[in-house]
Design a protein around this motif. Structure first.
Motif, PDB file in Angstrom:
ATOM      1  N   GLY A   6     -45.833  86.223  69.644  1.00 21.01           N
ATOM      2  CA  GLY A   6     -44.955  85.004  69.675  1.00 21.01           C
ATOM      3  C   GLY A   6     -43.685  85.559  69.730  1.00 21.01           C
ATOM      4  N   ILE A   7     -42.745  84.930  70.776  1.00 21.88           N
ATOM      5  CA  ILE A   7     -41.181  85.321  70.703  1.00 21.88           C
ATOM      6  C   ILE A   7     -40.719  84.401  69.504  1.00 21.88           C
ATOM      7  CG2 ILE A   7     -39.327  85.193  71.808  1.00 21.88           C
ATOM      8  CD1 ILE A   7     -40.981  85.432  74.516  1.00 21.88           C
ATOM      9  N   ARG A   8     -40.029  85.272  68.551  1.00 24.83           N
ATOM     10  CA  ARG A   8     -39.504  84.760  67.509  1.00 24.83           C
ATOM     11  C   ARG A   8     -37.971  84.420  67.823  1.00 24.83           C
ATOM     12  NH1 ARG A   8     -38.049  88.085  62.534  1.00 24.83           N
ATOM     13  NH2 ARG A   8     -40.161  88.940  62.522  1.00 24.83           N
ATOM     14  N   ASN A   9     -37.492  85.250  68.628  1.00 23.08           N
ATOM     15  CA  ASN A   9     -36.109  85.172  68.505  1.00 23.08           C
ATOM     16  C   ASN A   9     -35.420  86.032  69.824  1.00 23.08           C
ATOM     17  OD1 ASN A   9     -33.269  84.129  68.119  1.00 23.08           O
ATOM     18  ND2 ASN A   9     -32.941  85.933  67.197  1.00 23.08           N
ATOM     19  N   THR A  10     -34.607  85.446  70.768  1.00 21.45           N
ATOM     20  CA  THR A  10     -33.854  86.266  71.508  1.00 21.45           C
ATOM     21  C   THR A  10     -32.278  85.872  71.415  1.00 21.45           C
ATOM     22  OG1 THR A  10     -35.517  86.209  73.039  1.00 21.45           O
ATOM     23  CG2 THR A  10     -33.446  86.566  74.126  1.00 21.45           C
ATOM     24  N   GLU A  11     -31.524  86.982  71.321  1.00 18.27           N
ATOM     25  CA  GLU A  11     -30.027  86.707  71.216  1.00 18.27           C
ATOM     26  C   GLU A  11     -29.168  87.852  71.926  1.00 18.27           C
ATOM     27  OE1 GLU A  11     -28.116  87.236  67.336  1.00 18.27           O
ATOM     28  OE2 GLU A  11     -29.957  87.555  66.521  1.00 18.27           O
ATOM     29  N   ASP A  12     -28.074  87.372  72.326  1.00 19.85           N
ATOM     30  CA  ASP A  12     -27.080  88.314  72.942  1.00 19.85           C
ATOM     31  C   ASP A  12     -26.329  89.224  71.630  1.00 19.85           C
ATOM     32  OD1 ASP A  12     -27.718  87.979  75.429  1.00 19.85           O
ATOM     33  OD2 ASP A  12     -26.533  86.096  75.781  1.00 19.85           O
ATOM     34  N   LEU A  13     -26.252  90.204  71.463  1.00 21.06           N
ATOM     35  CA  LEU A  13     -25.573  90.879  70.332  1.00 21.06           C
ATOM     36  C   LEU A  13     -24.357  91.326  70.935  1.00 21.06           C
ATOM     37  CD1 LEU A  13     -28.440  93.406  69.296  1.00 21.06           C
ATOM     38  CD2 LEU A  13     -27.993  90.987  68.640  1.00 21.06           C
ATOM     39  N   GLU A  14     -23.437  91.604  69.736  1.00 23.25           N
ATOM     40  CA  GLU A  14     -22.033  91.839  69.907  1.00 23.25           C
ATOM     41  C   GLU A  14     -21.593  92.993  70.879  1.00 23.25           C
ATOM     42  OE1 GLU A  14     -19.797  91.853  66.247  1.00 23.25           O
ATOM     43  OE2 GLU A  14     -20.363  90.060  65.672  1.00 23.25           O
ATOM     44  N   ASP A  15     -22.678  94.018  70.752  1.00 22.69           N
ATOM     45  CA  ASP A  15     -22.515  95.291  71.672  1.00 22.69           C
ATOM     46  C   ASP A  15     -22.854  95.038  72.964  1.00 22.69           C
ATOM     47  OD1 ASP A  15     -25.329  95.212  71.681  1.00 22.69           O
ATOM     48  OD2 ASP A  15     -25.366  97.084  70.712  1.00 22.69           O
ATOM     49  N   GLY A  16     -23.167  93.836  73.627  1.00 21.50           N
ATOM     50  CA  GLY A  16     -23.289  93.463  74.798  1.00 21.50           C
ATOM     51  C   GLY A  16     -24.900  93.670  75.144  1.00 21.50           C
ATOM     52  N   SER A  17     -25.622  93.926  74.316  1.00 22.37           N
ATOM     53  CA  SER A  17     -27.093  94.257  74.676  1.00 22.37           C
ATOM     54  C   SER A  17     -27.818  92.820  74.163  1.00 22.37           C
ATOM     55  CB  SER A  17     -27.826  95.350  73.840  1.00 22.37           C
ATOM     56  OG  SER A  17     -27.580  94.805  72.440  1.00 22.37           O
ATOM     57  N   THR A  18     -28.956  92.825  74.686  1.00 25.88           N
ATOM     58  CA  THR A  18     -29.939  91.448  74.342  1.00 25.88           C
ATOM     59  C   THR A  18     -31.038  92.005  73.504  1.00 25.88           C
ATOM     60  OG1 THR A  18     -29.214  90.368  76.565  1.00 25.88           O
ATOM     61  CG2 THR A  18     -31.180  89.781  75.515  1.00 25.88           C
ATOM     62  N   GLU A  19     -31.517  91.307  72.579  1.00 23.31           N
ATOM     63  CA  GLU A  19     -32.451  91.670  71.771  1.00 23.31           C
ATOM     64  C   GLU A  19     -33.523  90.577  71.700  1.00 23.31           C
ATOM     65  OE1 GLU A  19     -32.085  94.160  67.870  1.00 23.31           O
ATOM     66  OE2 GLU A  19     -32.210  92.116  67.055  1.00 23.31           O
ATOM     67  N   THR A  20     -34.819  90.771  71.890  1.00 24.37           N
ATOM     68  CA  THR A  20     -35.721  89.856  71.396  1.00 24.37           C
ATOM     69  C   THR A  20     -36.803  90.226  70.685  1.00 24.37           C
ATOM     70  OG1 THR A  20     -35.702  89.548  73.869  1.00 24.37           O
ATOM     71  CG2 THR A  20     -37.609  88.544  72.898  1.00 24.37           C
ATOM     72  N   ILE A  21     -37.241  89.416  69.654  1.00 23.08           N
ATOM     73  CA  ILE A  21     -38.203  89.882  68.680  1.00 23.08           C
ATOM     74  C   ILE A  21     -39.563  89.244  69.071  1.00 23.08           C
ATOM     75  CG2 ILE A  21     -38.511  89.942  65.996  1.00 23.08           C
ATOM     76  CD1 ILE A  21     -35.336  90.002  65.664  1.00 23.08           C
ATOM     77  N   PHE A  22     -40.529  89.891  68.662  1.00 31.51           N
ATOM     78  CA  PHE A  22     -41.758  89.129  68.961  1.00 31.51           C
ATOM     79  C   PHE A  22     -42.492  89.658  67.609  1.00 31.51           C
ATOM     80  CE2 PHE A  22     -40.438  90.876  73.001  1.00 31.51           C
ATOM     81  CZ  PHE A  22     -41.012  90.035  73.879  1.00 31.51           C
ATOM     82  N   ASP A  23     -43.540  88.729  67.402  1.00 35.52           N
ATOM     83  CA  ASP A  23     -44.459  89.006  66.090  1.00 35.52           C
ATOM     84  C   ASP A  23     -45.845  89.033  66.631  1.00 35.52           C
ATOM     85  OD1 ASP A  23     -42.509  88.630  63.764  1.00 35.52           O
ATOM     86  OD2 ASP A  23     -42.372  86.533  64.593  1.00 35.52           O
ATOM     87  N   TYR A  24     -46.565  90.012  66.065  1.00 35.23           N
ATOM     88  CA  TYR A  24     -47.859  90.210  66.335  1.00 35.23           C
ATOM     89  C   TYR A  24     -48.456  90.547  65.120  1.00 35.23           C
ATOM     90  CZ  TYR A  24     -52.307  91.831  68.552  1.00 35.23           C
ATOM     91  OH  TYR A  24     -53.868  91.849  68.756  1.00 35.23           O
ATOM     92  N   LYS A  25     -49.214  89.590  64.578  1.00 34.33           N
ATOM     93  CA  LYS A  25     -50.054  89.872  63.282  1.00 34.33           C
ATOM     94  C   LYS A  25     -49.077  90.162  62.252  1.00 34.33           C
ATOM     95  CE  LYS A  25     -54.484  90.575  65.353  1.00 34.33           C
ATOM     96  NZ  LYS A  25     -55.704  91.368  65.656  1.00 34.33           N
ATOM     97  N   ASP A  26     -49.175  91.246  61.467  1.00 32.81           N
ATOM     98  CA  ASP A  26     -48.313  91.629  60.653  1.00 32.81           C
ATOM     99  C   ASP A  26     -47.162  92.796  61.149  1.00 32.81           C
ATOM    100  OD1 ASP A  26     -49.241  90.196  58.558  1.00 32.81           O
ATOM    101  OD2 ASP A  26     -50.722  91.599  58.199  1.00 32.81           O
ATOM    102  N   THR A  27     -47.276  92.901  62.388  1.00 31.35           N
ATOM    103  CA  THR A  27     -46.335  93.893  63.116  1.00 31.35           C
ATOM    104  C   THR A  27     -45.064  93.031  63.810  1.00 31.35           C
ATOM    105  OG1 THR A  27     -48.271  95.041  63.594  1.00 31.35           O
ATOM    106  CG2 THR A  27     -46.423  95.730  64.933  1.00 31.35           C
ATOM    107  N   ILE A  28     -43.774  93.521  63.822  1.00 33.77           N
ATOM    108  CA  ILE A  28     -42.682  93.168  64.666  1.00 33.77           C
ATOM    109  C   ILE A  28     -42.387  93.995  65.511  1.00 33.77           C
ATOM    110  CG2 ILE A  28     -40.284  92.354  64.343  1.00 33.77           C
ATOM    111  CD1 ILE A  28     -40.820  92.229  61.180  1.00 33.77           C
ATOM    112  N   PHE A  29     -42.243  93.308  66.724  1.00 33.76           N
ATOM    113  CA  PHE A  29     -41.745  94.123  67.871  1.00 33.76           C
ATOM    114  C   PHE A  29     -40.331  93.865  68.273  1.00 33.76           C
ATOM    115  CE2 PHE A  29     -46.346  94.011  68.025  1.00 33.76           C
ATOM    116  CZ  PHE A  29     -46.748  95.410  68.490  1.00 33.76           C
TER     117      PHE A  29
END
Length: 159
Positions: A6-29
């Motif tokens: 499941g995609i928890r969040n996607t955001e543009d960061l101050e350094d110009g990069s994009t970060e996406t956080i995924f959850d899978y069971k008890d693991t975060i990607f």
């Protein structure tokens, strides 16, 4: 793990990069993508929050590349499609995409950190669809509360 996330969040960061956080069971990607002078660098962080060690078997963990390989019409293929040259062998893994038209240049994909166990292709099983490529990793274990990173580079080249 294929698909069950499941995609928890996607955001543009101050350094110009994009970060996406995924959850899978008890693991975060966490997938972080940033444009550099070399090309697009992607860093994948696997964080264990399970309360115990987690082991991923050979080829259980993979990253889909951005290369769909399909064929519409000959004139489309010559203008917009590439040949895929693939090599995945341990610490050395790359994809070289060369233009079908024969014009110079193309796109490369290189594994910068991590150990490859090969690749997989997800297909629609249509004769015009060769599929989407996934880089698969060798088995690894992450202790509870620890993290592991993999990094790739997508870059243009002139041959």
């Amino acid at each position: 793990p294929w698909g069950d996330y499941g995609i928890r969040n996607t955001e543009d960061l101050e350094d110009g990069s994009t970060e996406t956080i995924f959850d899978y069971k008890d693991t975060i990607f966490v997938a972080n993508r940033r444009l550099t002078d070399e090309g697009v660098r992607e860093t994948y962080t696997v964080i264990n929050r399970s309360g115990s060690d987690i082991t991923f078997a050979d080829k259980e963990f993979g990253i889909f590349t951005c290369f769909n390989d399909n064929y519409d019409k000959a004139e489309v293929c010559l203008k917009e499609k590439c040949h895929s040259h693939i090599w995945f062998a341990g610490d050395t893994a790359y994809i070289l995409k060369k233009r079908r038209s024969g014009k110079s240049g193309g796109v490369g994909f290189l594994l910068l950190s991590g150990t490859s166990a090969g690749y997989a292709v997800e297909r629609n099983w249509d004769s015009n669809d060769r599929g989407d490529f996934a880089l698969l990793f060798k088995s690894f274990t992450i202790k509870d509360g620890e993290e592991l990173q993999f990094e790739t580079l997508l870059f243009p080249f002139i041959d």
